[in-house]
Design a protein around this motif. Structure first.
Motif, PDB file in Angstrom:
ATOM      1  N   SER A   1       0.801  -1.304   0.117  1.00  0.00           N
ATOM      2  CA  SER A   1       0.212  -0.036   0.085  1.00  0.00           C
ATOM      3  C   SER A   1       0.890   1.374   0.049  1.00  0.00           C
ATOM      4  N   ILE A   2       1.861   1.134  -0.964  1.00  0.00           N
ATOM      5  CA  ILE A   2       2.742   2.440  -0.772  1.00  0.00           C
ATOM      6  C   ILE A   2       2.155   3.683  -1.535  1.00  0.00           C
ATOM      7  N   ALA A   3       0.995   3.529  -2.318  1.00  0.00           N
ATOM      8  CA  ALA A   3       0.597   4.765  -2.751  1.00  0.00           C
ATOM      9  C   ALA A   3      -0.351   5.549  -1.570  1.00  0.00           C
ATOM     10  N   SER A   4      -1.007   4.787  -0.454  1.00  0.00           N
ATOM     11  CA  SER A   4      -1.538   5.326   0.777  1.00  0.00           C
ATOM     12  C   SER A   4      -0.476   6.068   1.414  1.00  0.00           C
ATOM     13  N   SER A   5       0.510   5.266   1.622  1.00  0.00           N
ATOM     14  CA  SER A   5       1.663   6.072   2.414  1.00  0.00           C
ATOM     15  C   SER A   5       2.160   7.200   1.621  1.00  0.00           C
ATOM     16  N   LEU A   6       2.137   7.297   0.136  1.00  0.00           N
ATOM     17  CA  LEU A   6       2.956   8.460  -0.286  1.00  0.00           C
ATOM     18  C   LEU A   6       1.695   9.779  -0.316  1.00  0.00           C
ATOM     19  N   VAL A   7       0.598   9.397  -0.421  1.00  0.00           N
ATOM     20  CA  VAL A   7      -0.490  10.735  -0.488  1.00  0.00           C
ATOM     21  C   VAL A   7      -0.412  11.122   0.954  1.00  0.00           C
ATOM     22  N   ASP A   8      -0.256  10.242   1.888  1.00  0.00           N
ATOM     23  CA  ASP A   8      -0.106  10.953   3.337  1.00  0.00           C
ATOM     24  C   ASP A   8       1.107  11.573   3.329  1.00  0.00           C
ATOM     25  N   ARG A   9       2.408  11.168   3.160  1.00  0.00           N
ATOM     26  CA  ARG A   9       3.539  11.832   3.430  1.00  0.00           C
ATOM     27  C   ARG A   9       3.609  13.151   2.522  1.00  0.00           C
ATOM     28  N   LEU A  10       2.977  13.222   1.465  1.00  0.00           N
ATOM     29  CA  LEU A  10       2.878  14.463   0.579  1.00  0.00           C
ATOM     30  C   LEU A  10       1.582  15.375   0.945  1.00  0.00           C
ATOM     31  N   SER A  11       1.000  15.033   1.932  1.00  0.00           N
ATOM     32  CA  SER A  11      -0.248  15.756   2.127  1.00  0.00           C
ATOM     33  C   SER A  11      -1.181  16.111   1.172  1.00  0.00           C
ATOM     34  N   LEU A  12      -1.283  15.108   0.263  1.00  0.00           N
ATOM     35  CA  LEU A  12      -2.195  15.252  -0.956  1.00  0.00           C
ATOM     36  C   LEU A  12      -3.633  14.551  -0.602  1.00  0.00           C
ATOM     37  N   LEU A  13      -3.794  14.345   0.552  1.00  0.00           N
ATOM     38  CA  LEU A  13      -5.186  13.731   1.045  1.00  0.00           C
ATOM     39  C   LEU A  13      -6.360  14.522   0.624  1.00  0.00           C
ATOM     40  N   PRO A  14      -7.408  14.286   0.182  1.00  0.00           N
ATOM     41  CA  PRO A  14      -7.927  12.868   0.240  1.00  0.00           C
ATOM     42  C   PRO A  14      -7.671  12.293  -1.265  1.00  0.00           C
ATOM     43  N   ALA A  15      -6.695  12.630  -2.009  1.00  0.00           N
ATOM     44  CA  ALA A  15      -6.574  11.943  -3.411  1.00  0.00           C
ATOM     45  C   ALA A  15      -6.675  10.603  -3.531  1.00  0.00           C
ATOM     46  N   ALA A  16      -7.075  10.093  -4.544  1.00  0.00           N
ATOM     47  CA  ALA A  16      -7.325   8.673  -4.878  1.00  0.00           C
ATOM     48  C   ALA A  16      -5.852   8.152  -4.813  1.00  0.00           C
TER      49      ALA A  16
END
Lengths: 119, 396
Positions: free
Chosen positions: B62-77
């Motif tokens: 689930s590295i895509a989930s980790s990446l959006v969190d790290r980059l503060s891109l939430l809540p991007a798909a």
């Protein structure tokens, strides 16, 4: 222990005759689902080969020669080649198939095809 | 379908990056692309991550989930796209289709891999997991071994020689030495690897008939692009790059089941689809990044895409037709051979290199003069899943 028979099952399409190995649910040519099980027969012709020097985890040896050969009934199979050097090999040569351990996994022998050049 | 543009591109230097985690590498490349696009606080709708082996190599899912969190891109798909060494190309396809469909406006596509944290034989085994698990993998076959068997046949059928392979090696190493992102920034000499007594030691067989310097390195690295609708990109008032063509095709999993194992059908079909969509011919392409994980592949792909007739690719390479300034410059970045091959990142890195070319921002010794169009081939498995992109410069 060397075993002479090759317990591989290939699949000949009953509709178009194409031979499949490994198994496919539908024929690669005509999409039929009806296959006849066949075994490789006779000696084999070496189609191509490579001596590999950077081996994956699980092989504790300097190099390994692997090739693809076609049996007399047209079944094509990958296998290890029993030769000390690629200088002993050429494409189109006849090779003798045997069924032997090809790898050890979790302490157990994994069996597969080995081809021995017929000199 | 909407037209799709690439408005941001970024890459981190490839190589051995012991100091970075996979997530850090993906994040650094993404930030470069976001900054290059001038995204500021604009919302990113979706993120596609091309990666082949985090589950195996890093024991991380689930590295895509980790990446959006790290980059503060939430809540991007966010999704991981895995297609072996063509994971990057497949991730970009998903991003392209998402924007083209009109569902998302701003999409981040990033590809990366961290391969050097395991031993060489573990990395070789990891890559070999894409071979058939029952009829290939147990024998100890490796991807270089596949390429060796392919080369044996290609040499016999199409007259490729070791001289032809050498021309690819020397060209790509020369170009890689000029590329600050390249893993191997080192030129090689003909004497050193081909026709001197030392060459036998310096350049031994890796997978006959291929030698050590016919193979790409095992790399860490990541690359990223930002996509948006072309009409939005045009309003920015500066040159951008449009994805004008895409193609993808598959072939049998095993080499042995191909009627002619020297025929890379998936390369031919993917490139035909992409060129047809772009309404271009091979001769219209200014610059190409081909998947030269092995030198033979650059030659074979140059023929299967249609840059050269079958049997002419090796001669063309030896004659300098694929060099910068030649008929069709191929792998001006150094290709996988020198830039490196972090498997899940390669397909995106190829596109980033073409974007740099089409924006005319490279130094003179790497810039294809007046480049207008570019093509990439990202080669999955041993040619069993191939993506192709055609890109075009859009003037401001």
């Amino acid at each position: 222990m060397k075993k002479r028979e090759i317990p591989i099952i290939a699949f000949k399409c009953k509709k178009c005759g194409r031979i499949h190995y490994p198994f496919h649910d539908r024929c690669l040519t005509c999409l039929s689902r009806d296959f006849e099980k066949i075994h490789p027969q006779g000696n084999a012709k070496l189609l191509t080969f490579s001596a590999i020097f950077n081996l994956p985890w699980g092989f504790d040896q300097r190099f390994l020669i692997i090739g693809i050969a076609e049996f007399e009934n047209k079944v094509k199979v990958m296998g290890q080649i029993k030769a000390d050097s690629i200088d002993e090999l050429q494409t189109g040569m006849t090779v003798l198939p045997t069924w032997e351990p090809v790898r050890v996994k979790d302490g157990e022998n994994i069996y597969g095809v080995k081809f021995e050049p017929i000199k | 379908m909407r037209d799709v543009a690439i408005i941001g591109a970024g890459m981190i230097p490839f190589g051995r990056r012991d100091e970075d985690t996979l997530l850090e590498m993906l994040s650094y490349a993404s930030l470069k692309a976001l900054d290059d696009a001038g995204m500021g606080d604009k919302k990113v709708d979706a993120v596609y991550v091309g990666n082949m082996g985090a589950g195996i190599l890093q024991h991380q899912s689930s590295i895509a989930s980790s990446l959006v969190d790290r980059l503060s891109l939430l809540p991007a798909a966010a999704d991981v796209v895995e297609n072996g060494p063509a994971s990057g190309g497949s991730a970009l396809k998903n991003g392209f289709l998402a924007v083209a469909s009109g569902y998302y406006d701003y999409v981040l596509v990033v590809g990366g891999e961290k391969m050097r944290e395991v031993t060489g034989w573990r990395a070789t085994d990891f890559v070999a997991t894409m071979t058939h698990p029952e009829v290939e993998y147990p024998y100890g076959i490796t991807l270089p071994g596949m390429a060796g068997m392919f080369t044996q046949l290609y040499m016999e059928k199409w007259g490729v020689t070791r001289e032809h392979l050498l021309a690819v090696t020397l060209k790509n190493q020369e170009m890689g030495a000029l590329n600050p992102y390249a893993h191997v920034e080192m030129t090689l000499s003909r004497d050193g690897i081909f026709d001197s007594p030392d060459a036998v030691v310096n350049n031994p067989y890796a997978a006959s008939p291929l030698h050590l310097y016919d193979l790409c390195p095992v790399s860490d690295g990541a690359a990223a692009v930002i996509l948006c609708p072309l009409d939005v990109a045009k309003k920015r008032g500066k040159a951008c790059v449009q994805i004008v063509g895409f193609g993808q095709a598959t072939d049998t999993h095993t080499l042995q089941e191909r009627e002619d194992p020297t025929d890379l059908k998936a390369v031919t079909l993917a490139s035909q689809q992409a060129l047809e969509m772009a309404k271009l011919k091979p001769s219209d392409i200014s610059v190409a990044e081909l998947h030269d994980a092995f030198t033979i592949l650059e030659i074979a792909e140059s023929e299967h895409v249609g840059f050269f007739k079958k049997g002419e690719g090796g001669k063309a390479a030896a004659a300098g037709k694929t060099r910068l300034g030649g008929q069709i410059p191929i792998n001006v970045s150094g290709g996988l051979k020198a830039r490196g091959h972090p498997v899940g990142g390669t397909g995106v890195a190829q596109v980033v290199d073409i974007v740099f070319q089409l924006r005319h921002e490279l130094p003179e010794n790497r810039q294809v003069k007046d480049a207008k169009t570019g093509l990439t081939i990202n080669f999955g498995g041993f040619g069993n899943n191939v993506t192709c992109f055609v890109l075009k410069r859009i003037e401001p």
